[in-house]
Write an enzyme that holds these catalytic residues in place. Structure first.
Site, short mmCIF file in Angstrom:
data_model
loop_
_atom_site.label_atom_id
_atom_site.label_comp_id
_atom_site.label_asym_id
_atom_site.label_seq_id
_atom_site.Cartn_x
_atom_site.Cartn_y
_atom_site.Cartn_z
N ARG A 141 9.00 11.78 1.71
CA ARG A 141 7.82 10.95 1.47
C ARG A 141 6.78 11.77 0.71
NH1 ARG A 141 4.24 8.08 6.24
NH2 ARG A 141 2.75 7.05 4.86
N HIS B 151 0.11 -6.96 0.84
CA HIS B 151 0.57 -7.10 -0.56
C HIS B 151 1.23 -8.46 -0.79
CE1 HIS B 151 -0.21 -3.39 -2.69
NE2 HIS B 151 0.39 -2.63 -1.79
N GLY C 98 5.55 5.66 1.82
CA GLY C 98 5.38 5.18 3.19
C GLY C 98 6.01 3.80 3.28
N GLY C 99 5.61 2.97 2.35
CA GLY C 99 6.17 1.62 2.32
C GLY C 99 6.15 1.07 0.92
N MET C 100 6.99 0.07 0.68
CA MET C 100 7.00 -0.64 -0.61
C MET C 100 7.13 -2.12 -0.30
SD MET C 100 6.85 -0.56 -3.87
CE MET C 100 6.77 -2.14 -4.71
N GLU C 101 6.21 -2.87 -0.91
CA GLU C 101 6.00 -4.27 -0.54
C GLU C 101 7.02 -5.23 -1.15
OE1 GLU C 101 4.11 -2.28 -2.43
OE2 GLU C 101 3.12 -3.34 -4.07
N ASN C 102 8.29 -4.91 -1.14
CA ASN C 102 9.27 -5.82 -1.73
C ASN C 102 9.21 -7.17 -1.00
OD1 ASN C 102 10.20 -3.84 -3.59
ND2 ASN C 102 11.23 -2.82 -1.87
N GLU D 246 -3.76 -2.35 -5.31
CA GLU D 246 -3.91 -1.46 -4.15
C GLU D 246 -5.30 -1.50 -3.50
OE1 GLU D 246 -1.42 -0.35 -2.69
OE2 GLU D 246 0.14 -0.47 -4.22
N ASP E 199 3.27 6.39 -13.23
CA ASP E 199 3.32 6.98 -11.90
C ASP E 199 2.39 8.20 -11.77
OD1 ASP E 199 4.64 6.67 -9.34
OD2 ASP E 199 5.49 8.66 -9.73
N LYS F 18 3.72 11.55 -0.20
CA LYS F 18 2.38 11.80 0.34
C LYS F 18 2.36 13.03 1.24
CE LYS F 18 0.37 9.89 4.05
NZ LYS F 18 -0.29 8.96 4.98
N TYR G 204 -6.61 2.99 -4.52
CA TYR G 204 -6.63 2.56 -3.12
C TYR G 204 -8.03 2.65 -2.53
CZ TYR G 204 -1.51 3.14 -3.14
OH TYR G 204 -0.17 3.03 -3.41
N GLN H 151 14.02 1.72 -5.81
CA GLN H 151 12.55 1.72 -5.84
C GLN H 151 12.14 1.33 -7.24
OE1 GLN H 151 9.85 1.98 -3.89
NE2 GLN H 151 8.60 1.84 -5.72
N HIS I 44 -0.55 -2.95 5.67
CA HIS I 44 -0.77 -2.74 4.23
C HIS I 44 0.30 -3.46 3.40
CE1 HIS I 44 -2.00 -0.38 0.63
NE2 HIS I 44 -0.72 -0.51 0.33
N GLU I 45 1.55 -3.21 3.73
CA GLU I 45 2.62 -3.81 2.92
C GLU I 45 2.62 -5.33 3.07
OE1 GLU I 45 3.54 -1.76 0.86
OE2 GLU I 45 3.09 0.09 1.95
N1 BES Z 1 3.02 -0.19 -3.69
C1 BES Z 1 2.79 1.01 -2.97
C2 BES Z 1 3.80 2.08 -3.24
C3 BES Z 1 3.87 2.52 -4.67
C4 BES Z 1 2.73 2.83 -5.37
C5 BES Z 1 5.08 2.65 -5.29
C6 BES Z 1 2.82 3.23 -6.70
C7 BES Z 1 5.17 3.04 -6.61
C8 BES Z 1 4.04 3.33 -7.32
C9 BES Z 1 2.72 0.75 -1.46
O1 BES Z 1 2.17 -0.47 -1.12
C10 BES Z 1 1.82 1.78 -0.86
O2 BES Z 1 0.68 1.78 -1.21
N2 BES Z 1 2.33 2.63 0.03
C11 BES Z 1 1.54 3.65 0.69
C12 BES Z 1 1.16 3.22 2.08
C13 BES Z 1 -0.19 2.70 2.27
C14 BES Z 1 -0.47 2.51 3.75
C15 BES Z 1 -1.31 3.38 1.57
C16 BES Z 1 2.43 4.87 0.85
O3 BES Z 1 3.57 4.81 0.45
O4 BES Z 1 1.98 5.87 1.38
ZN ZN Z 2 0.11 -0.57 -1.49
#
Ligand code: BES
Ligand code: ZN
Length: 595
Positions: A540, A284, A253-257, A303, A362, A542, A370, A124, A280-281
């Site tokens: 996760r 990105h 939840g996800g990472m936009e690699n 975001e 972070d 969140k 967002y 990550q 969402h991803e």
């Molecule tokens: N790029 C983010 C994840 C992230 C943010 C990683 C900050 C490291 C630092 C990813 O696109 C994201 O926003 N994921 C969200 C999901 C989204 C539907 C809001 C998540 O992980 O919950």
């Molecule tokens: Zn995002």
């Protein structure tokens, strides 16, 4: 200038990386060589970011040894690796290995995977963790192309944020190519018993063997999402769009690699109800990966735009009701986050433009970027109308493609291209620079949620739970229901709800997490075994944060939080550990409990 990188790209900037690494799944170590092409514009050295890496040797393009130094370690930024460059030198090769606690990496034992047979590794990078597994100029304002050669145990497969294999190699060697310049936080790798299944002509899923069919079914709309996205804001520029479903400890939840979104298995609900995360991803791929925040202070450019774009994709696929509900849930999250930040010691974090110098980025990356970012873009959309806003966004993605931009660049561009020509008066600085929520925010409304509120009122007035009109409710209606239950519920009332709706047994992670929050608030002990199971398997962040925070608000809950965390901590990725450690004021004295 990026306060979170030691690099000085104006003197010597990396332009291309050749990565040649071996992944040791037993020793939990990556070892190999990172070779960079450099663009030099003065100076006599090049600087890379590193954190916890052991540097074995550095050579120049012709193989001759190069002199290098490592600066003292900063707890957030790590160490600057400075390599002396003779005149004309435009290549350096760094041979290195990762440290035991590399923060980007999570090494999973077989028991921590879905199939429990093979070990797993994922990385990550966002925000500043790539430097813990590759020496790199780790600023989102810098872009490189990369080729990689990765060797892994031959029973495993490796995938990256690049062109990917769809089948196992015979000898455990995989090669990758990312020929578009990307910021270093998007370099990513996963290794495990990974299998592929197509979902469309340029989309597919990777997952462990037992998950791959389920995942392909759940994500069947991926191809349609890409088409909807392209129809909105222009061609998808990255070739394939695939998703890998990772083990449950994945901290996001996800990472936009690029080319390969990394995703949590908690979006696999069995009814395709949580796939907006993929929208969402995918979004990105434009906002973030094509046009990138130049520094982490500009995180809302990644975001906020992505949440707006995500909603446009899901609206195109699933309609306005769906979108109204998800917008309102997001707004509820925003209000919660604003209140939390206001009561903490960084009230300035509710501004869109952040000031993260000297802090771990972070810690300042919250729902504000967002949801306040999204709300801001909705205000602009409402002022100029969709057609003009869409045309503006198409131009924006095209104009700044493959570049990092700051908030100032955005401000200048939108003024010139949209606000001035359209004669729009906009309180842009209030939105971007000031904390709080401006008065012209448009609060989302949802007719569906009004009906949910009606049912909650009926229940509060004595209608038994099983007689409520809940037929046909989606995940979002259930979330709204659970978030708005009256406070101070008795055991008998919680029993009644659970008997009627089977929340504790829900396979939908969002519904389950919202229910568990209520269980904590009402001290509903019957659900505590489930709470413990959830917190020890899912990493996760969140989901973890509200659950642990809820527990921390009473002495009894606090004791339970400590007891569960002692077991769960060893199962979490470093970014979740970092957050939960702070939340629980956890002092680690014993080694993490092995899973
Ligand atoms: N790029 C983010 C994840 C992230 C943010 C990683 C900050 C490291 C630092 C990813 O696109 C994201 O926003 N994921 C969200 C999901 C989204 C539907 C809001 C998540 O992980 O919950
Ligand atoms: Zn995002």
């Amino acid at each position: 200038m990026d306060p979170h990188s030691y690099a000085r790209p104006e003197e010597a900037a990396a332009t291309h990386l050749d990565l040649d690494i071996h992944v040791d799944m037993k020793q939990h170590r990556i070892r190999g060589t990172a070779t960079y092409n450099l663009k030099r514009q003065g100076g006599d050295s090049v600087i890379f970011d590193t954190d916890g890496l052991a540097i074995d040797k550095v050579t120049l393009g012709d193989g001759t040894p190069a002199a290098f130094t490592l600066s003292a370690k900063d707890s957030i930024l790590g160490q600057a690796l400075r390599v002396a460059l003779p005149q004309g030198a435009d290549k350096v090769a760094i041979t290195y290995s990762t440290g035991a606690a590399a923060k980007a990496l999570q090494w999973l034992a077989p028991e921590q995977t879905a199939d429990k047979k093979f070990p797993f590794l994922f990385t990550q990078g966002e925000a500043i963790l790539t430097r813990t597994w590759i020496p790199v100029q780790d600023s989102p304002g810098i872009r490189i192309t990369y080729n990689a050669r990765v060797t892994v145990p031959k029973e495993l497969m490796a995938v990256m944020s690049a062109t990917n294999p769809q089948e196992r190699s015979t000898d455990g060697t995989y090669t990758f190519k990312m020929d578009k310049p990307i910021p270093p936080y998007l370099i990513a790798l996963a290794v495990g018993d990974i299998h592929f299944k197509a979902t469309g002509k340029r989309t597919g899923v990777y997952a462990e063997r037992s998950m791959v069919d389920t995942a392909a079914w759940e994500l069947a709309d991926m191809e349609k999402m890409v088409e909807a996205a392209e129809a909105l804001y222009g061609p998808y520029r990255w070739g394939r769009y695939d998703v890998i479903i990772l083990p449950p400890s994945f901290p996001f939840g996800g990472m936009e690699n690029p080319c390969l979104t990394f995703a949590t298995p908690t979006i696999i609900a069995g009814d395709r109800s949580l796939t907006s995360l993929i929208a969402h991803e995918l979004a990105h791929s434009w906002s973030g990966n094509l046009v990138t925040n130049a520094t982490w202070d500009d995180f809302w450019l990644n975001e906020g735009f992505t949440v707006y774009f995500e909603h446009r994709i899901t609206e195109a696929l699933y309609g306005k009701d769906y979108n109204d509900m998800t917008s309102l849930l997001g707004y509820q999250d925003l209000l919660g986050t604003m209140a939390e930040i206001d009561s903490g010691k960084h009230a300035e974090d509710t501004a869109l433009r952040l000031k993260l110098a000297g802090r771990n980025p972070d810690d300042g990356m919250t729902d504000v970027a967002y949801e306040k970012g999204y709300a801001f873009l909705r205000v602009i959309e409402s002022k100029v109308g969709r057609a003009k806003f869409d045309a503006f966004l198409r131009g924006y993605f095209e104009h700044f493609s493959f570049r990092g931009i700051t908030t100032d660049t955005f401000k200048t561009y939108i003024s010139k291209e949209l606000l001035v020509p359209e004669h729009v008066a906009l309180n842009m600085d209030e939105w971007i620079e000031k904390p709080g929520l401006p008065a012209n925010l448009v609060v989302p409304g949802s007719g569906k949620f009004k009906q949910v509120e009606g049912e909650i009122a009926h229940w509060a007035q004595g209608t038994p739970a099983k007689s409520l009109a809940t037929a046909g409710w989606s995940t979002f209606e259930w979330m709204h229901f659970l978030r708005h239950l009256p406070s101070g519920l008795q055991k008998a009332q919680m029993d009644q709800l659970d008997a009627a709706f089977r929340f504790t047994a829900s396979g939908n992670s969002e519904v389950l997490a919202a229910w568990l929050e209520q269980c904590i608030k009402n001290d509903y002990e019957a659900a505590y075994p489930k709470l413990e199971e959830f917190l020890t398997t899912v990493g996760r962040r969140k989901f973890l944060v509200p659950l642990y925070a809820g527990l921390m608000s009473t002495p009894k809950g606090r004791a339970l939080a400590m007891q569960i965390y002692a077991k769960a901590r060893g199962n979490y990725h470093s970014v979740s550990v970092n957050t939960v450690d702070q939340l629980l004021a956890w002092k680690e004295n014993k080694p993490p409990v092995a899973f």
